[in-house]
Write an enzyme that holds these catalytic residues in place. Structure first.
Site, PDB file in Angstrom:
ATOM      1  N   GLU A 161      -9.376   1.368 -11.135  1.00  9.43           N
ATOM      2  CA  GLU A 161     -10.405   1.854 -10.221  1.00  9.43           C
ATOM      3  C   GLU A 161      -9.875   3.041  -9.429  1.00  9.43           C
ATOM      4  O   GLU A 161      -8.832   2.952  -8.779  1.00  9.43           O
ATOM      5  CB  GLU A 161     -10.822   0.736  -9.267  1.00  9.43           C
ATOM      6  N   ASP A 192      -6.281  -4.213  12.083  1.00  8.65           N
ATOM      7  CA  ASP A 192      -5.794  -3.762  10.786  1.00  8.65           C
ATOM      8  C   ASP A 192      -5.526  -4.945   9.872  1.00  8.65           C
ATOM      9  O   ASP A 192      -6.028  -6.052  10.107  1.00  8.65           O
ATOM     10  CB  ASP A 192      -4.541  -2.906  10.979  1.00  8.65           C
ATOM     11  N   LYS A 239     -13.683  -9.597  11.069  1.00  6.93           N
ATOM     12  CA  LYS A 239     -12.674  -8.550  11.205  1.00  6.93           C
ATOM     13  C   LYS A 239     -13.152  -7.364  10.385  1.00  6.93           C
ATOM     14  O   LYS A 239     -12.962  -7.306   9.174  1.00  6.93           O
ATOM     15  CB  LYS A 239     -11.313  -9.043  10.708  1.00  6.93           C
ATOM     16  N   CYS A 291     -17.763   0.216  -5.050  1.00  2.00           N
ATOM     17  CA  CYS A 291     -17.084  -0.654  -6.008  1.00  2.00           C
ATOM     18  C   CYS A 291     -17.873  -0.804  -7.301  1.00  2.00           C
ATOM     19  O   CYS A 291     -17.296  -1.082  -8.360  1.00  2.00           O
ATOM     20  CB  CYS A 291     -16.822  -2.021  -5.385  1.00  2.00           C
ATOM     21  N   GLU A 339     -15.427 -10.254  -3.080  1.00  2.00           N
ATOM     22  CA  GLU A 339     -16.120  -9.159  -3.770  1.00  2.00           C
ATOM     23  C   GLU A 339     -15.117  -8.024  -3.868  1.00  2.00           C
ATOM     24  O   GLU A 339     -14.807  -7.373  -2.868  1.00  2.00           O
ATOM     25  CB  GLU A 339     -17.378  -8.768  -2.991  1.00  2.00           C
TER      26      GLU A 339
END
Length: 464
Positions: A377, A202, A170, A278, A244
């Site tokens: 973040e 989605d 996906k 990231c 991750e």
């Protein structure tokens, strides 16, 4: 416009059942690029069933044969390099020159490298009078993000396939062009039907994949919040997970570090892909007595980050992926400004191109280690400079977030840098500007996730 209205299920591009769509836009202009149909729970079920039917034959093929199929996919993708680079540049915002090399050519190399590692990595191992086998875990549900779309797909799918797993992918609905190209490449390479299935959609589509009882392992890259929900769901079903997730990576510079080199690496890392990485180095830790030196070097370096259209050869930094993401990043910058931090460059009012989803490269100085900007973040082009008085204090600050994905250390000698690097709780630590190593295990501690991707370590995630 491109309409992504089909899912690859059991070797056939099948028309989507649902009329629900996500509209995708050119990141530099805001104009509509296409529409992505949302896969339904029924379509996920059909894809998983196809993967289940294909598993018995695929998992028993010789590893070398599976590796040959993976090389074939790489060969097919290589014929589409320019088309894919332009597609990712438009969807994500990375300048074309970088998109070509980082977003497309590097993942193609990774497909081949994974194939090359497979036979040795998956060979039986003698343990005294026992033999250790590496057995594929089963059906893999892979959910991938938009920021490095082909790279993230590759890290999961190539490793799972050589391990003998079958896959339902996906991909992100915000960057669909690479997933469509991968499906075409798999068909052109003759991959047996059902081995790789791709269902666009989605978060609801992704949840249907997470919930499916026949999925043995969930491999997800994305936000820590979503990763927690996936892990909780998988735990109830005793499914394996590889996650991750986010990062708030620190670069620790000692008093004898080469300041110009430090700034070059940090600016290159923090503002690569407009900060949508990231593992970006988003916290720079410097000795308090050298703050003015670093401030001047950073202010100068940012002036060379030409902001503009990713397809323009003069552009060094492009836009963000969407209006919603731009607005979220801008809100975090406004919060930093409201706290009276030293604004070294950029800011919410800095001039940017009129169209598209642009944020100026922004640097805040003298950021408190426990502030929002130092703890959360941003996932955008924002760097925070934090001062320290002792190296032990710097280590404590570097380790003082919930994350632990990546870090960097700069010191006057390699031995000094390594001594500090070994004290940082992060999955990868760059020492004195070492380049990225795709064969090294990639993944983090704490809120940065579980498991590893890359090289033999990525393959090992998909076997028992």
């Amino acid at each position: 416009m491109t309409a992504y209205q089909h899912h690859l299920i059991d070797g056939i591009w099948t028309a989507a059942q649902s009329a629900e769509i996500t509209r995708i836009h050119d990141s530099a202009s805001g104009t509509e690029l296409g529409q992505v149909a949302h896969g339904t729970r029924e379509e996920i079920h059909l894809a998983v069933r196809a993967a289940k039917n294909a598993f018995a034959s695929w998992s028993t093929l010789p590893v070398s044969t599976r590796a040959d199929y993976v090389r074939g996919i790489a060969n097919q993708l290589e014929e589409q390099v320019e088309q894919l680079a332009q597609g990712v540049a438009a969807e994500v915002g990375m300048p074309l020159k970088l998109s070509r090399r980082i977003q497309v050519q590097m993942p193609i190399l990774a497909w081949r490298a994974t194939a090359d590692l497979a036979v040795e990595c998956l060979a039986d191992v003698a343990l005294g009078h026992s033999t250790l086998n590496h057995v594929p875990v089963g059906i893999v549900g892979a959910i991938t993000p938009w920021n490095y779309p082909l790279h993230q797909i590759t890290a999961k799918v190539a490793a799972a396939l050589v391990a003998g797993c079958t896959v339902v992918l996906k991909p992100s609905e915000l960057a669909p062009c690479t997933a469509r190209a991968l499906g075409e490449a798999a068909l052109a390479a003759g991959l047996p039907k059902g081995v790789l299935n791709i269902v666009m959609g989605d978060a609801t589509t992704g949840q249907a994949l997470v919930d499916h009882p026949d999925v043995a392992l969930l491999s997800f890259t994305g936000s820590t919040a979503v990763g927690r929900r996936i892990a909780a769901s998988a735990g109830q079903a005793l499914k394996r997970v590889s996650l991750e997730l986010g990062g708030k990576s620190a670069c620790l510079a000692t008093a004898d570090a080469p300041a110009e080199s430090v700034v070059r690496q940090v600016v290159g890392s923090c503002f690569l892909n407009s900060g949508q990485s990231c593992n970006s180095l988003t916290r720079l830790l410097v000795p308090i007595e050298l703050y003015d030196t670093y401030r001047a070097l950073l202010a100068d370096a940012v002036t060379r980050l030409t902001l503009g259209d990713p397809l323009d050869s003069a552009t060094r930094m492009g836009p963000l992926v969407s209006a919603a993401h731009r607005d979220r990043v801008r809100a975090m910058i406004v919060e930093g400004e409201s706290q009276g931090l030293d604004l070294i460059a950029g800011g919410s009012q800095a001039p940017v191109p009129a169209n598209g989803y642009f944020i100026a490269p922004t640097i805040f100085g003298r950021v408190p280690p426990r502030s929002t900007l130092a703890q959360q973040e941003v996932f955008g082009p924002v760097l925070g400079v934090i001062t320290y008085e002792t190296e032990q204090q710097a280590i404590d600050i570097a380790n003082g977030t919930a994350y632990g994905l990546a870090a960097a250390v700069w010191a006057g000698t390699t031995d000094h840098a390594l001594t500090l690097a070994r004290q940082l709780r992060a999955g990868q630590v760059d020492v004195n500007g070492a380049p990225y190593n795709p064969a090294a295990p990639f993944g983090g501690f704490g809120d940065s996730g579980l498991g590893r991707e890359g090289g033999k370590y990525g393959i090992e995630e998909f076997v028992e």
